[in-house]
Design an enzyme around this catalytic site. Structure first.
Site, short mmCIF file in Angstrom:
data_model
loop_
_atom_site.label_atom_id
_atom_site.label_comp_id
_atom_site.label_asym_id
_atom_site.label_seq_id
_atom_site.Cartn_x
_atom_site.Cartn_y
_atom_site.Cartn_z
N HIS A 38 0.90 -1.53 0.15
CA HIS A 38 0.32 -0.19 -0.24
C HIS A 38 0.64 1.17 -0.01
O HIS A 38 0.89 2.40 -0.63
CB HIS A 38 -0.71 -0.04 1.56
CG HIS A 38 -1.76 -0.23 1.11
ND1 HIS A 38 -3.25 -1.24 0.27
CD2 HIS A 38 -2.01 -1.84 1.92
CE1 HIS A 38 -3.73 -2.05 0.47
NE2 HIS A 38 -3.61 -2.82 1.16
N ALA B 290 -7.53 -12.22 8.35
CA ALA B 290 -9.13 -11.68 7.48
C ALA B 290 -9.83 -13.02 7.10
O ALA B 290 -10.48 -12.73 6.49
CB ALA B 290 -8.66 -10.60 7.17
N ASP C 256 2.50 -6.60 2.24
CA ASP C 256 1.25 -5.58 2.80
C ASP C 256 1.63 -3.86 3.64
O ASP C 256 0.85 -4.15 4.47
CB ASP C 256 -0.01 -6.27 3.83
CG ASP C 256 -1.16 -5.85 3.75
OD1 ASP C 256 -1.52 -4.84 3.16
OD2 ASP C 256 -1.34 -6.46 4.22
N GLY D 7 -1.76 -3.30 8.59
CA GLY D 7 -1.48 -3.74 7.26
C GLY D 7 0.23 -3.68 8.00
O GLY D 7 0.30 -4.08 9.07
#
Length: 379
Positions: free
Chosen positions: A59, A214, A268, A303
């Site tokens: 990201h 997740a 991430d 993240g």
């Protein structure tokens, strides 16, 4: 010509060989057979020479997030990423209002077409907003929506990978349309049961986003996404190997289930990666970064702040891997998932001259992208 390196090739590590390259690799020759007259010589200093590292899930870093959609700042980030061995990148978006998501993807598309000396942008990993609202992790719940292909139509040349929760209504149809358009699909941020995951893999979904995170965990009566991935040999599993998200023993268990050829290490990472400890934001949410990782105020991981070469070092140490196996999850494996193996992810004649010199501890000594040095360690 690059000399004096241990060259990590597809099936062996070559010693006493020379790599000849411009923007592409021309040849790999025994040292005694190579005529180096008039060539620029790069001394590998007995380091390992790996294909350039590929990060399919990032990201941001160095105080930039790709959702910012400010490419002058993005270029500054891309200029620094070679410090971590990254020669190729799929910048990753997240769940926000769709005008913001689309603006970020358009900016990423512009980066794909902008010549620069740093890490190459090969396309976008769209993580969100087509996720489970019940397992969004750090993705803001208010922006998670059912999948709608019309929202991504016209951006197929930019979106190379999309994370989807397959169990949500209409998302299976979205997966089918993405596969038809040549967009890779990953399962993630999901309440999918084993059967849902198997159905998505049967449609063509080919990876799992930050495996174990997740999603339902592997249980005796609920095998979930992880067990479904283990039964599909062609499915790749992302892993955040910072030893915070996933315990080293769990990393070893997944490796036994999938094998080294289907593992992909990702960062991430969020915008504060590479900046030490402190406070930052993610999609407007407050984030605290300390020795336990990057966390939202509610305790969720935001993240990571992981560097790609550190992920390789951790994973190698946790699993006692050879150097040749240790780099596969950041070279050949992501290249195979993304359909670019042979061009990227391998040191062989005709491949792009994306190369990284690393020492025994996976510290990056030099990164070469398209034949040009993008980073060289000071000592």
């Amino acid at each position: 010509a690059l000399i004096n390196a241990k060259i990590i090739c597809e099936h062996e590590i070559l010693r006493d060989h020379v790599v000849l390259f411009e923007d592409k690799i021309h040849a790999i020759l025994p040292k005694e057979a190579a005529d180096l007259t008039g060539m620029e010589i790069i001394d590998g200093m007995d380091c390992y020479l790996s294909p350039g590292f590929i990060d399919i899930h990032k990201h941001g870093a160095y105080d930039y997030d790709f959702m910012d959609a400010r490419n002058e700042e993005a270029l500054s980030l891309l200029a620094r990423l070679p410090e971590t061995g990254a020669s190729s990148l799929y910048p990753t978006t997240m769940a926000m209002g769709f005008p913001e998501v689309r603006r970020a993807m358009e900016a990423i598309g512009a980066l794909m077409d902008t010549p620069h000396p740093g890490t190459q942008v090969l396309g976008c990993h769209m993580e969100g907003p087509f996720l489970s609202p019940d397992w969004g992790g750090a993705q803001p719940r208010e922006f998670i929506v059912p999948a709608d292909y019309s929202l991504v139509e016209g951006l197929e040349h930019v979106i190379k990978l999309v994370t989807v929760a397959p169990e949500e209504p209409g998302n299976m149809d979205f997966i089918r349309l993405c596969i038809r358009a040549g967009i890779r699909v990953s399962i993630g941020h999901t309440l999918a049961h084993y059967e849902d995951a198997m159905a998505a893999f049967a449609l063509g979904a080919s990876s799992v986003t930050h495996t174990f995170c997740a999603m339902h965990q592997l249980q005796h009566r609920e095998p979930g996404v992880v067990c479904a991935a283990s039964e599909n040999p062609g499915v790749f599993c992302e892993l955040i190997a910072d030893n915070l998200h996933i315990h080293p023993a769990t990393q070893r268990a997944l490796l036994k289930l999938k094998g080294i050829g289907q593992m992909i290490l990702v960062t991430d990472s969020m915008r504060f990666a590479g900046m030490g400890y402190g406070e930052s934001t993610l999609a407007g949410q407050h984030v605290t970064i300390d020795e336990t990782g990057a966390h939202l105020d509610n305790g969720f991981f935001a993240g990571s702040v992981l560097a790609l070469n550190d992920a390789v070092a951790n994973y190698r140490r946790n699993n006692r891997l050879s150097m040749a196996d240790a780099v596969k999850p950041v070279t050949a494996n992501p290249a195979r998932l993304m359909g670019i193996y042979g061009q990227k992810g391998v040191i062989s004649p005709g491949a792009d001259a994306d190369l990284v010199l690393i020492d025994e501890d996976i510290r990056v000594r030099r990164t070469i992208i398209a034949g040009r040095t993008a980073f060289c360690a000071a000592n």
